[in-house]
Design an enzyme around this catalytic site. Structure first.
Site, PDB file in Angstrom:
ATOM      1  CG  HIS A  28     -24.434 -13.158 -26.913  1.00 23.87           C
ATOM      2  ND1 HIS A  28     -23.912 -11.915 -26.655  1.00 23.87           N
ATOM      3  CD2 HIS A  28     -24.123 -13.441 -28.191  1.00 23.87           C
ATOM      4  CE1 HIS A  28     -23.302 -11.466 -27.750  1.00 23.87           C
ATOM      5  NE2 HIS A  28     -23.420 -12.378 -28.686  1.00 23.87           N
TER       6      HIS A  28
ATOM      7  CB  THR B 121     -21.464 -32.967 -31.559  1.00 21.84           C
ATOM      8  OG1 THR B 121     -20.849 -34.109 -32.160  1.00 21.84           O
ATOM      9  CG2 THR B 121     -22.323 -33.406 -30.385  1.00 21.84           C
TER      10      THR B 121
ATOM     11  CB  CYS C   6     -17.922  -6.256 -33.623  1.00 24.63           C
ATOM     12  SG  CYS C   6     -19.222  -7.318 -33.007  1.00 24.63           S
TER      13      CYS C   6
END
Length: 410
Positions: free
Chosen positions: A210, A248, A334
């Site tokens: 991103h 997965t 953050c």
């Protein structure tokens, strides 16, 4: 409704270090893998699985190409935070019976620092290198910090708060000569500046989707094969990703990361010219109109999509409220929930007063000249008003050194 002003959509997004908007070409590439091409890439017995696996491997090669890596050296993860944890903790766990020392830098991303603090509790010794006032590490200090017990050096390429670019090639050369693994968090530089893992002697590199106009929730870790780097996995399970990261694989997100990397590979030069031009326009016009504005971090050795500016005499939080038409940050996304001044700014020797006035402006692929001009006009008009109301600014104009004032505690 989003307000319009002379064909300008408000608010203007200028927080490209926190995240980037997804490129329409990336979204277009991803969509079929949410609908018709939905197979599990690990299903080997039918065409749905083969189709998904082919898409994953094509994306893997696109990511590898952007940093000069081999396709087999790319491990998909959920993002740069996981990649940083996997690299640092994975090396520490695998080699801790031989060595017990890691070197990093005081201005690294919080997830690197926190991973290192976690390892300290497990008995690993961590050296936190200081940085110079321009934000760059001193290579001699790094050399002197390496011991025969050092297993890893971790230094990011582009700082997420102040945009400085560390000398990776020189750091990699030192690490290779000393027989120490070199990890770099390249999330803020991947696809924006040229990075070659072989020329820079990088052994592990963390990547985020991103930050390069790709989707959130996907990243990668480059792990060198020759000479081979071994890491202990953090996640156990089906043994996917050469046993280093089970689970997965999210095919649509991986396809998005691959397409974002492919676009960055072909358009990096164009993007760089665009960003550099807007950086110069923004900074020069700010300096022409208001005094005592300081660019944090080295002006030349930096990624110019990042303008971290301190406005003397103005509180950063009040400034953000005043320029609410601009989506900006007063620290990294953050950590900016804290009202403490940025630890990165403190580490380059900026005093508490100026650190509190800092705002990070991000420029990216979709930023326009019109948006930059609007931002400059808005900032300058609001700074003048806020300074007129600020007793601190008045004291500074009278030559009073704010550092020497003893404030009363209530």
């Amino acid at each position: 409704m989003t307000p319009q002003l002379n064909n300008l959509t408000l608010p203007i997004y200028m927080d490209y270090q926190a995240t980037t908007p997804i490129d329409p070409r990336v979204m277009e590439a991803m969509l079929p893998y949410f609908t018709t091409k939905f197979g599990n890439p690990h299903s080997r017995s039918h065409s749905f699985g083969w189709e998904a696996e082919n898409a994953v491997e094509e994306a893997r090669s696109m990511v590898a190409k952007l940093i000069g890596a081999d396709t087999k050296e790319i491990i998909f993860t959920s993002g740069a935070t996981e990649s940083n944890n996997l690299a640092i903790k994975g090396i520490a766990k695998f080699y801790s019976n031989k060595k017990n020392h890691i070197i990093t830098v005081v201005s690294e991303h919080k997830c690197v620092l926190d991973a290192c603090r976690h390892l300290e509790q497990e008995g690993i010794k961590i050296t936190y290198l200081p940085i110079k006032p321009n934000g760059i590490i001193d290579l001699e200090t790094l050399k002197n910090a390496i011991t025969d017990q050092t297993m890893l050096v971790s230094v990011m390429v582009v700082n997420n708060e102040i945009g400085v670019v560390q000398p990776l090639k020189e750091i990699g050369k030192i690490c290779r000569e000393k027989g120490v693994f070199f990890h770099s968090d390249i999330a803020q530089g991947f696809g924006k500046i040229p990075i070659d893992v072989n020329a820079f002697n990088i052994d592990l590199a963390s990547i985020s989707g991103h930050k390069i106009y790709g989707p959130k929730g996907i990243g990668a870790l480059y792990v060198r094969k020759k000479p081979r780097v071994r890491i202990t996995p953090l996640i156990n399970g089906g043994g996917q990703e050469r046993g280093m990261r089970s689970g997965t694989l999210p095919t649509p997100l991986i396809v998005g990361l691959g397409m974002a990397a492919e676009i960055a590979y072909s358009e990096m030069e164009k993007d760089t010219k665009h960003v550099n031009y807007l950086f110069d326009r923004f900074l020069n016009n700010i300096h022409k109109r208001i005094s005592e504005v300081y660019l944090n971090g080295d002006k030349n050795q930096r990624y110019k999509g990042n303008l971290n500016l301190s406005f003397a005499g103005v509180e950063g939080e009040s400034m953000i409220l005043a320029i609410k038409d601009l989506a900006v940050s007063s620290g990294s996304a953050c950590t900016s929930a804290s009202l403490e001044p940025s630890y990165v700014l403190r580490s380059i020797g900026i005093g508490e007063e100026l650190a509190h006035t800092a705002i990070r402006f991000g420029i990216g692929r979709f930023t326009t000249e019109q948006e930059v001009d609007y931002a400059v006009n808005l900032i300058c008009s609001k700074i003048d008003k806020l300074r007129a109301l600020s007793p601190l600014w008045e004291m500074m104009q009278e030559g009073i050194d704010l550092k020497k004032i003893k404030w009363a505690v209530h």
